[in-house]
Design a protein around this motif. Structure first.
Motif: not given
Length: 113
Positions: A86-90, A102-104
């Motif tokens: 899954v890709r997260i784009r911010i 998001v990492d946490q």
């Protein structure tokens, strides 16, 4: 479609791709995560509550579909199976802080047993 996703994203070792717009100071960050099955049902609302304080635009993508990371309903429609990427784009002024959140959020918790 299930009412909740029985998965959570886990951070992969790949570094995030980041670009800063020098004109307005906004950042564009992307990171890829692997969906990891959990012993409890992942609450999309918990992810959304984590992302809501940020001004940045948060997008979650899977299988060619990208949805709003601040919408519980949108996240529920993705339903990525275990082991998929899954890709997260911010994108926005506080993108680095949002990506840190998001990492946490995706780190394994001690109560995962």
């Amino acid at each position: 479609m299930s009412r909740t996703i029985e998965a959570i994203m886990r951070h992969m070792a790949a570094p995030s791709n980041g670009i800063t717009n020098q004109r307005n100071g906004t950042k564009n960050l992307e990171k890829e995560f692997t969906v990891r099955k959990r012993h409890y049902i992942w609450s999309e609302s918990r992810f959304v509550r984590t992302m809501l304080p940020f001004h940045s635009n948060i997008r979650v993508g899977y299988n060619g579909t990208e949805v709003d990371g601040k919408s519980v309903l949108d996240l529920m429609t993705l339903a990525p199976p275990e082991g998929t990427k899954v890709r997260i784009r911010i994108e926005g002024p506080d993108a680095a802080d949002a990506m840190h959140a998001v990492d946490q959020f995706t780190q394994p918790r001690s109560d995962d047993d």
